[in-house]
Write an enzyme that holds these catalytic residues in place. Structure first.
Site, mmCIF file in Angstrom:
data_model
loop_
_atom_site.group_PDB
_atom_site.id
_atom_site.type_symbol
_atom_site.label_atom_id
_atom_site.label_comp_id
_atom_site.label_asym_id
_atom_site.label_seq_id
_atom_site.Cartn_x
_atom_site.Cartn_y
_atom_site.Cartn_z
ATOM 1 N N SER A 51 0.963 -1.147 -0.227
ATOM 2 C CA SER A 51 0.101 0.005 -0.042
ATOM 3 C C SER A 51 0.875 1.503 0.077
ATOM 4 O O SER A 51 2.138 1.211 0.383
ATOM 5 C CB SER A 51 -0.811 0.092 1.342
ATOM 6 O OG SER A 51 -1.561 1.145 1.458
ATOM 7 N N TYR A 54 -2.588 -0.707 11.131
ATOM 8 C CA TYR A 54 -2.288 -1.253 9.586
ATOM 9 C C TYR A 54 -1.114 -0.570 9.055
ATOM 10 O O TYR A 54 -0.334 -1.274 8.274
ATOM 11 C CB TYR A 54 -3.724 -0.853 8.990
ATOM 12 C CG TYR A 54 -3.549 -1.242 7.398
ATOM 13 C CD1 TYR A 54 -3.819 -2.636 6.896
ATOM 14 C CD2 TYR A 54 -3.207 -0.122 6.461
ATOM 15 C CE1 TYR A 54 -4.235 -2.688 5.733
ATOM 16 C CE2 TYR A 54 -3.148 -0.611 5.181
ATOM 17 C CZ TYR A 54 -3.509 -1.896 4.782
ATOM 18 O OH TYR A 54 -3.492 -2.152 3.443
ATOM 19 N N LYS A 92 2.333 -2.498 7.420
ATOM 20 C CA LYS A 92 2.745 -2.469 6.262
ATOM 21 C C LYS A 92 4.064 -1.775 6.164
ATOM 22 O O LYS A 92 4.817 -2.252 5.112
ATOM 23 C CB LYS A 92 1.785 -1.496 5.301
ATOM 24 C CG LYS A 92 0.140 -1.998 4.893
ATOM 25 C CD LYS A 92 0.330 -3.115 4.190
ATOM 26 C CE LYS A 92 -1.088 -3.820 3.715
ATOM 27 N NZ LYS A 92 -0.789 -5.060 2.977
#
Length: 342
Positions: free
Chosen positions: A145, A158, A162
């Site tokens: 991402s 999150y 990542k």
């Protein structure tokens, strides 16, 4: 170049295959005639995904697994090999999240997001390597991402996961290059997508969770992942103009970007209405008592079906060469013009 040329296509493993990007990716591999192992927790979504894979022209193997369980992931990899044969492509995609300020996320919740979203990739990669390294071939695709580089508010768990994936994957790439291994790993950095995740994440915001615009359809991501699996010499691919803009801005003016996100990041990640969905942090949203969410979320009306930037990412060497030739031509023309004026 494809990883293998067997009559039955490649053997592909996709984690988080019951919905969203994983679901769309499984369909895309199947459309190329590949055999696809579908790994996830939700029984309803897995069954529907398997049917879509078969309709698309591929073979499907359903394996219910929680990717935070290293032994279960390893057993799943062995089941794939026993059923389909050697694994050619492994796609790490499964994740979970919490939309809330950092101070409102409990320790167990933060740990759970990390175990699924980060360690799930670690365990999947380790399982894949156990089968790929002895054969000296295979490709691992880490679905990333823009948030692997740029943290944003309300998604600290999150974003942390990542970022961690980015770090461990870079280390692994160095080790594979050192060993002159035929195994490849690459990462695909994605933008905001129209997936069901925004209706099944644990949400403590005032409004209903949504992706930061512009929103892309999951098939855009799926095409990039399938392409990366066959062209894994590149260390990473960027999908979406918003991803490119975010990563470039973060590299050049990170402080300015932080101030911008502090001002806009709260409102851009939630709608005004409130919705209590089936949070999937601890249990699948599409379990026996749930339903199939599919690949798409509720943003079809605004979602973009293509990404011109994705073409640029694939062809950046060709474009670089063209720009170099063009620049040389301009310089030569200027030089000739200068000589003519003398």
């Amino acid at each position: 170049m494809r990883t293998t040329e067997t009559p039955h296509g490649r053997v592909v493993v996709v984690t988080g295959a019951s919905g969203g990007v994983g679901r769309a990716t499984a369909r895309a591999f199947a459309a190329g005639g590949d055999r696809v192992a579908l790994l996830a927790r939700g029984s309803e979504g897995l069954a529907a995904a398997a049917e879509e894979v078969r309709r698309a022209g591929g073979e499907a193997l359903v394996i219910g697994v929680d990717v935070s369980d290293a032994k279960a992931v390893d057993d799943a990899a062995q089941q794939v090999v026993d059923t389909f044969g050697p694994i050619d492509v492994w796609v790490n995609n499964a994740f979970t999240g919490v939309f809330a300020p950092f101070t409102e996320i409990g320790p167990d919740e933060f740990r759970r997001v990390t175990e699924v979203t980060y360690l799930g990739y670690v365990f999947g990669t380790q399982a894949a390597l156990r089968h790929m390294l002895p054969r000296d071939r295979g490709t691992i695709v880490q679905v990333g991402s823009a948030l692997a580089y740029r943290g944003i508010p309300l998604q600290s768990a999150y974003c942390g996961a990542k970022h961690a994936i980015q770090g461990f994957n870079e280390s692994l790439r160095c080790e594979l290059l050192h060993a002159r291994s035929g195994v490849r790993t690459t990462m695909v950095q994605l933008p905001g997508l129209n997936t069901p995740q925004f209706d099944w994440v644990l949400n403590r915001m005032k409004g209903r969770a949504r992706p930061v615009a512009p929103v892309y359809q999951p098939e855009v991501a799926a095409r990039a992942i399938v392409y990366a699996a066959s062209h894994a010499g590149r260390r990473e691919y960027w999908v979406g103009a918003s991803t490119a803009a975010t990563l470039i801005a973060n590299a050049v003016v990170p402080g300015l970007l932080e101030r911008y996100l502090a001002r806009t990041g709260f409102s851009s990640q939630q709608d005004e209405d409130r919705h209590e969905g089936p949070a999937n942090l601890w249990a699948p949203a599409d379990g026996p008592q749930g339903h199939d969410f599919g690949a798409h979320g509720r943003f079809d009306d605004e979602a973009v079906h293509d990404s011109p930037q994705q073409w640029v990412s694939r062809n950046r060497r060709r474009m670089g060469a063209a720009l170099t030739v063009g620049a040389a031509g301009v310089l030569a023309a200027r030089k000739l013009a200068g000589q003519a004026r003398r």
